[in-house]
Design an enzyme around this catalytic site. Structure first.
Site, short mmCIF file in Angstrom:
data_model
loop_
_atom_site.label_atom_id
_atom_site.label_comp_id
_atom_site.label_asym_id
_atom_site.label_seq_id
_atom_site.Cartn_x
_atom_site.Cartn_y
_atom_site.Cartn_z
N HIS A 158 0.82 -1.22 0.00
CA HIS A 158 0.00 0.00 0.00
C HIS A 158 0.86 1.27 0.00
CE1 HIS A 158 -3.33 -2.70 1.03
NE2 HIS A 158 -2.54 -3.19 1.98
N SER A 280 15.33 20.64 -17.09
CA SER A 280 14.15 21.46 -17.32
C SER A 280 14.52 22.64 -18.21
CB SER A 280 13.61 21.97 -15.98
OG SER A 280 12.70 23.03 -16.16
N LYS A 286 16.87 21.02 -12.11
CA LYS A 286 16.11 19.78 -12.28
C LYS A 286 16.95 18.66 -12.87
CE LYS A 286 12.50 18.93 -11.52
NZ LYS A 286 11.32 19.05 -12.39
N GLU A 293 9.82 7.68 -17.15
CA GLU A 293 8.52 8.29 -17.41
C GLU A 293 8.03 7.98 -18.83
OE1 GLU A 293 8.17 12.46 -16.20
OE2 GLU A 293 10.02 12.18 -15.06
#
Length: 460
Positions: A158, A280, A286, A293
């Site tokens: 969980h 970024s 970043k 992804e």
């Protein structure tokens, strides 16, 4: 004229331009050319054996097919505006290079059995390539798991800390999921090649006396399709592949999701190598795990490819329907997507750098050893229901005080759990992992690695 089309004799008008473009598939089915030409060579030999081709025509056709193969391999094949599909383009060009003999090759065959054979053979080769790519990712995971075989890390349910395991154990969980993917793909490959559709013609076979077993043997099929109608209508093999491909995507996505979580500032467990990260356009600080992804996003395509073909098939009467032209693009898309995603993921996994100290600190906290305490109570004769309740209440007390089980003093533990002596030993994460030495447990990482690598060797 019908050059580039394999039909048209009964029609008095040329196809409407829009209608022709709707049905045109040569721009995507061209990748099947090696398999189409292989089938054509076998067919030419069979026509020669039956006396339906004379030797001169057979030589002209064989030489013509060689020329076409060289042109296609070198991307020099000149497609014509009237080429409807690969089969028509090949016949048009064969007549150009072999003369009238080129028009004799179509006897005893149909686009229906040709495409069913071509797609099967294409998928068999694609599966060989993809299982190799999966194996490379498994090797990357196994290498990381070997280095981190004994590194403590919290296991989750969980998305909440549950029990300590090792990083090697966690990484191998992904490798074993991929092992099942290889098995599914190999099973699909076996069924892909278990039934040659050649000789089924459009649906009812042909009357020329073709030896269908010869086609099967020479092209690598293990048998001939039992029913000619099923042979040309069947796309189960493509669905099986797409289902297996979708599961590969799901497993890649789950691995990618964990890498994204672990590399976040909140976790801070791992750093992804520069070559597999991006920055970024506005925020200079970043460092984004974009490979993970992008692969997670590509999984949606793989799921869509499976659903697309299933929806195409669900309402089709026997046998061939032009809807089946929609079978190839989902298959090609799935193959191409995995050929991109798998090497990228393997490369990314190889660059992962884990923070062992941070992992170890996280592994022991959050009441992660409560189950060990409850199970020790069971060994001392306490019913597990009672042990569960008592240890749960103990954890609640710790939560109220803002401490962990490990922070309780020996006197407090003795007062709360009088059945246990030396309970402090139960609250050591390393000992907790060592106790879990079942075949599948976290203490068996090195055994699992040997088992996995033995499976790699057997597959080779």
């Amino acid at each position: 004229m019908t050059e580039g089309r394999l039909w048209g004799g009964r029609f008095t008008e040329q196809p409407d331009a829009a209608a022709f473009q709707l049905g045109r598939s040569v721009h995507f089915d061209v990748r099947l050319w090696p398999y189409d030409l292989a089938g054509s060579r076998v067919h030419a030999d069979e026509l020669l054996r039956l006396g339906l081709l004379i030797a001169d025509d057979h030589r002209a056709i064989t030489a013509g097919l060689d020329t076409i193969g060289e042109e296609l391999a070198a991307a020099r094949f000149a497609f014509a505006d009237g080429d409807e599909d690969l089969h028509g383009a090949v016949e048009r060009r064969l007549i150009e290079v072999a003369g009238e003999a080129g028009g004799r090759l179509r006897a005893g065959r149909s686009r229906n059995d040709q495409i069913a054979s071509d797609l099967r053979l294409y998928l068999a080769d694609a599966i060989d390539d993809l299982t190799g790519d999966i194996r490379a990712l498994q090797e990357a995971l196994a290498t990381q798991a070997e280095v981190a075989a004994d590194w403590l890390v919290p296991g989750y349910t969980h998305l909440q800390r549950a029990q300590p395991v090792t990083l090697g154990h966690h990484l191998l969980a992904h490798a074993w999921a991929l092992q099942r993917d290889c098995g599914r793909l190999r099973d699909a490959r076996r069924r892909i090649l278990d039934a040659s559709p050649l000789g089924a013609g459009a649906l009812a076979g042909v009357t020329l006396g073709l030896d269908l077993a010869r086609y099967a043997e020479r092209l690598g099929f293990t048998d001939v399709a039992a029913n000619s109608m099923d042979a040309v209508a069947d796309r189960d093999f493509a669905v099986e592949f797409l289902a297996a491909a979708a599961l590969v995507g799901v497993h890649l996505s789950r691995l990618g999701e964990e890498v994204m979580l672990w590399s976040s500032t909140e976790f801070g467990w791992v750093t992804v190598g520069d070559a597999f990260s991006t920055g970024s356009s506005i925020m200079p600080q970043k460092r984004n795990p974009d490979v993970a992804e992008l692969v997670r996003g590509k999984t949606g395509r793989l799921l869509g490819d499976l659903v697309s073909l299933l929806v195409t098939l669900k309402g089709l009467p026997l046998t061939y329907n032009r809807d089946l032209q929609e079978d190839k693009e989902p298959v090609f898309d799935a193959v191409d997507t995995l050929r991109l995603a798998l090497p990228a993921m393997a490369g990314m996994v190889a660059t992962l750098r884990f923070d062992g100290e941070r992992l170890a600190l996280a592994a022991a906290g959050g009441g992660a050893l409560a189950t060990d305490v409850a199970e020790e109570l069971v060994r001392r004769g306490v019913a597990f229901r009672v042990a569960h309740e008592r240890v749960g209440a103990l954890v609640a007390t710790c939560d109220e005080r803002g401490i962990d089980l490990r922070d309780l003093t020996s006197a407090e533990l003795a007062a709360l759990l009088p059945e246990l002596d030396g309970v402090e030993a139960l609250l050591d994460a390393r000992a907790a992992v060592t106790r879990r030495d079942t075949v599948s447990g976290p203490a068996a990482v090195h055994r699992q690695l040997r088992q996995l690598r033995a499976a790699f060797q057997a597959a080779r």
